[in-house]
Design an enzyme around this catalytic site. Sequence first.
Site: not given
Length: 268
Positions: A148, A161
Amino acid sequence: MGYDMSKFSLEGKVALVTGASYGIGFAIATAFAAAGAKIAFNDRSQEAVDRGLASYKEAGIEAHGYVADVTDEEAVAGLVENIEKDLGTIDILVNNAGIIKRIPMLEMSAADFRQVIDVDLNGPFIVSKAVIPGMIAKGHGKIINICSMMSELGRETVSAYAAAKGGLKMLTRNICSEYGEANIQCNAIGPGYIATPQTAPLRERQPDGSRHPFDAFIVAKTPAARWGTPEDLQGPAVFLASDASDFVNGHVLYVDGGILAYIGKQPQ
Ligand code: NAP
Ligand code: GCO
């Protein structure tokens, strides 16, 4: 000195894409099928797997779906065993399954933090550990971890995250380091902001019908001036899954429309 374009083919390869009933995983799996691979995917519930199977069938793909939670070592061992029975040794693994919890860190419970780390980091470790022995025995393998932008950047409310995806970048480099000699290439794709159910809350229209502020923010921060689509990830995924990338290892390929390279459009 031409180039053998068949190196981009996945003909006859067995691919496992985790969490691929829909979203990014589904898009990557459909591109792999178009390149000739046999598709296996898993999800947490039979209901999700059945929905996924219907979607693959609608796309003309005979996929094999299995119920397995990527955080459950026993379930993952059974998943790999069943795929090897049904399709053969796994040649390509995409660690795609993931969750996000958008909570300010001081309000986030340790349990919530652990759950995100468990799915997004421990999951790829567990599945990779179950798949690598078969790749070693076969003499080759491709692992693609879905990282990501948060493997590089932080932002408010995504502490767990970002920590998971930063760790996944280093797990990618470590698998590369430990198993490169076994002819296993482990790379990652770092998507930018992609329009899927996971980011739907960041794009939904406001009560007055205006755009979500985050939606406008991301478009201004992205040189391509748009959100990405799951289809934007298909070509890069096929490349990293194919023989064409045999000397690419430990790399994070950012597919983000240029957002990581850009300071952002000056407010008008
Ligand atoms: P999504 O729409 O939320 O889909 C995630 C998939 O993973 C779902 O099928 C989900 O199944 C499955 N899953 C969740 N936890 C699981 C578990 N414990 N075991 C097995 N399957 C599980 O997400 P997405 O946007 O397609 O994202 C896919 C991957 O790309 C994720 O790793 C995400 O972090 C990453 N990513 C997304 C973006 C983006 O902008 N969308 C950008 C960068 C990276 P259920 O239906 O059961 O929940
Ligand atoms: C968020 C988004 C991002 C994207 C993606 C960006 O809340 O900031 O969900 O985390 O999912 O990971 O690359």
